[in-house]
Design an enzyme around this catalytic site. Structure first.
Site, PDB file in Angstrom:
ATOM      1  N   ASP A  93      -4.808  -3.432  -3.120  1.00 31.11           N
ATOM      2  CA  ASP A  93      -4.620  -1.814  -2.843  1.00 31.11           C
ATOM      3  C   ASP A  93      -3.233  -1.427  -3.722  1.00 31.11           C
ATOM      4  O   ASP A  93      -3.349  -0.374  -4.166  1.00 31.11           O
ATOM      5  CB  ASP A  93      -5.256  -1.148  -1.818  1.00 31.11           C
ATOM      6  CG  ASP A  93      -4.491  -1.833  -0.640  1.00 31.11           C
ATOM      7  OD1 ASP A  93      -3.729  -2.732  -0.856  1.00 31.11           O
ATOM      8  OD2 ASP A  93      -4.516  -1.279   0.260  1.00 31.11           O
TER       9      ASP A  93
ATOM     10  N   GLU B  97       0.695  -1.161  -0.048  1.00 35.47           N
ATOM     11  CA  GLU B  97      -0.014  -0.250  -0.018  1.00 35.47           C
ATOM     12  C   GLU B  97       0.850   1.227  -0.060  1.00 35.47           C
ATOM     13  O   GLU B  97       0.567   2.332  -0.864  1.00 35.47           O
ATOM     14  CB  GLU B  97      -0.838   0.048   1.098  1.00 35.47           C
ATOM     15  CG  GLU B  97      -1.664   1.146   1.434  1.00 35.47           C
ATOM     16  CD  GLU B  97      -2.335   0.985   2.643  1.00 35.47           C
ATOM     17  OE1 GLU B  97      -1.699   1.360   3.940  1.00 35.47           O
ATOM     18  OE2 GLU B  97      -3.454   0.522   2.977  1.00 35.47           O
TER      19      GLU B  97
END
Length: 406
Positions: free
Chosen positions: A137, A76
Site C-alpha cells: 500500500d 503507508e
C-alpha cells in the site's frame, strides 16, 4: 520550507470534473466553504504529524510521524503524505517543498529486496526496522503521488542541497515497474502484501490495497496492458466476495486467502494481524474510500455499484446517524467495535458521493452525505492517531471534489 513551482492543478480549482451525477455536500453553502474545511484539517494534520530536519532523519527531509503505528515512520503514512501534499498545492505555498522532503525520506530508505521500493518501517532514529522490506500500500501511494507531482510541477525543482532535480515521472515509472515485478502476483494479478510475500503469504491479498484509480493511472502512465489485468482482477474478485460472503452488506474483509486456488475467501481467522483478519476491520474500513474515489473519477459501473451498495447498507444500519458507525463488523453486518472512529465513518462519505437512482432515494443519499460531512468537520484530529487523521483528510479531499487522477 518554501515552495518554488506553481501548481498546475491548484487545490480549490475543482478543475477535474467528477462523473456525472456525483453529489456534493449541501450543508456548506458553496464549494469554497467545503474547501476551507479541508484546508483547516490539513493545517492541523501538518502540525500534528509532519516532522522535518533532524526529526525526520536529516537536513531537507520530511516524514509523516505515526505515533499510533508499530514504528514512528511507516510506508503507508509516507504515501499518504505525498498524495496529500501534491493535492494541496496551490493552497499551501510549502506543499512542493514538503512533498520533496517526504520523497527524500523515501529514497533514503529503499527496500532490501528492490531499490525502487520503500522499506516499510523506520524507528525514531531513522533506522530501517522490521525486516527492511516493503508494504504494497505504501508503494502504491508513493508511485501515485509521484504521478501527481509530475502533473502538478513537471520535472521537479532544485533540492535544498542544490545538487539535483527530481524527475518525478521517471521515479514513478521505476516504482510502478517495481510494484508490478515484486508486489503483484504474476498469475492472479492481485496485489501481494509486500515484496517479501512468499509461501503461504503468496496467496493472501489485503483489500485496502485494491486501489482501482491507481491501477488506471499506472496503465495510462506506462502503457503496460498488465495494469488492465490488475484492475479487472481486483474488481472481479471484489464482486465475487460480495456476492458469496456479504450479499446483504457488500462489506469486504481485511484479508483474502487462497487467491491462487481459484476459490478465494475471507481469512478464516488471524492470518497476518488479528483474529479479525476476515472481518471488516481496520484495513478494510478504507474500502469505501478507495473504491469510491474510482467510482466518482472514472464512472466505472462496477465500482459505483459496489460503493452504492455499501452506502445503502451503512445508512440503513445506522438509521442515517454517522455517530452509530462502529469500528468493526462481521461481513453479515454484525457490529463488534466501538463507534466514533473517523477511519470508519469518513470513507462512507466518499461512497455516498455516488448518490442513488430515483428522486426519493437520491434525496436520502444526499441527506446521508450531508450528515457524514458534518461529522467529518465537527472535531479536530487526535494528535495521537495519525491513521485516522490521514484517512479522514483524504476522504475529505475526495468529498470536496479536490481529488483527481493523473
Amino acid at each position: 520550507m518554501t515552495g518554488r513551482a506553481e501548481a498546475r492543478v491548484p487545490f480549490g480549482a475543482h478543475a477535474v470534473p467528477y462523473a456525472p451525477g456525483t453529489l456534493r455536500p449541501s450543508c456548506d453553502d458553496d464549494p469554497a466553504a467545503a474547501d476551507r474545511r479541508v484546508l483547516d484539517l490539513y493545517e492541523l494534520w501538518k502540525a500534528y504529524f509532519l516532522r522535518s530536519g533532524d526529526e525526520a532523519g536529516g537536513r531537507g527531509r520530511c516524514a509523516v510521524f505515526t505515533p499510533d503505528a508499530a514504528h514512528p515512520f511507516v510506508a503507508e503514512a509516507q504515501g499518504y503524505g505525498m498524495v496529500i501534499t501534491a493535492l494541496m498545492a496551490g493552497a499551501d505555498p510549502d506543499a512542493h517543498a514538503l512533498f520533496d522532503g517526504i520523497l527524500r525520506h523515501v529514497l533514503a530508505h529503499p527496500s532490501v529486496n528492490h531499490p525502487d521500493l520503500h522499506a516499510a518501517q523506520q524507528d525514531a532514529d531513522g533506522r530501517d526496522v522490521g525486516g527492511r522490506d516493503s508494504a504494497t500500500d505504501g508503494d502504491l501511494d508513493i508511485a501515485y503521488g509521484l504521478l501527481l507531482a509530475a502533473r502538478q510541477w513537471g520535472g521537479g525543482h532544485n533540492s535544498h542541497d542544490g545538487h539535483s532535480d527530481y524527475d518525478y515521472e521517471a521515479l514513478a515509472m521505476r516504482r510502478i515497474d517495481a510494484v508490478m515485478e515484486c508486489e503483484v502476483h504474476p498469475t492472479t494479478r492481485l496485489t501481494k502484501l509486500g515484496d517479501w510475500s512468499s509461501g503461504r503469504y503468496d496467496e493472501v491479498s489485503r483489500t485496502s490495497d485494491w486501489m482501482p484509480d491507481h491501477f488506471r493511472a499506472f496503465r495510462a502512465a506506462t502503457g503496460d496492458p498488465r495494469w488492465d489485468e490488475v484492475l479487472d482482477a481486483h474488481l472481479s474478485l471484489a464482486g465475487e466476495l460480495r456476492a458469496r460472503h456479504a450479499p446483504a452488506t457488500g462489506l469486504l474483509p481485511d484479508f483474502v486467502v487462497d487467491t491462487t486456488s481459484g476459490e478465494p475467501r475471507p481469512a478464516p481467522g488471524q492470518v497476518l494481524e488479528s483474529p479479525h483478519d476476515g472481518d471488516y476491520h481496520w484495513n478494510a474500513c478504507r474500502v469505501p474510500w478507495r473504491l469510491g474515489a474510482d467510482a466518482v473519477t472514472s464512472g466505472d459501473a462496477r465500482t459505483r455499484a459496489a460503493v452504492r451498495g455499501l452506502s445503502r447498507w451503512a445508512r440503513a444500519a445506522t438509521g442515517g446517524d454517522p455517530g452509530r458507525i462502529r469500528s468493526g463488523y462481521r461481513l453479515d453486518g454484525t457490529a463488534y467495535g466501538d463507534p466514533g472512529s473517523p477511519a470508519f465513518f469518513a470513507p462512507f462519505a466518499v461512497a455516498a458521493l455516488t448518490g442513488d437512482d430515483g428522486e426519493r432515494e437520491r434525496a436520502a443519499a444526499q441527506g446521508w452525505l450531508d450528515a457524514l460531512w458534518a461529522r467529518m468537520c465537527a472535531s479536530p484530529p487526535d494528535p495521537a492517531r495519525a491513521y485516522e487523521a490521514g484517512v479522514r483528510l483524504q476522504s475529505m479531499l475526495v468529498v470536496s471534489h479536490n481529488y483527481w487522477v493523473p
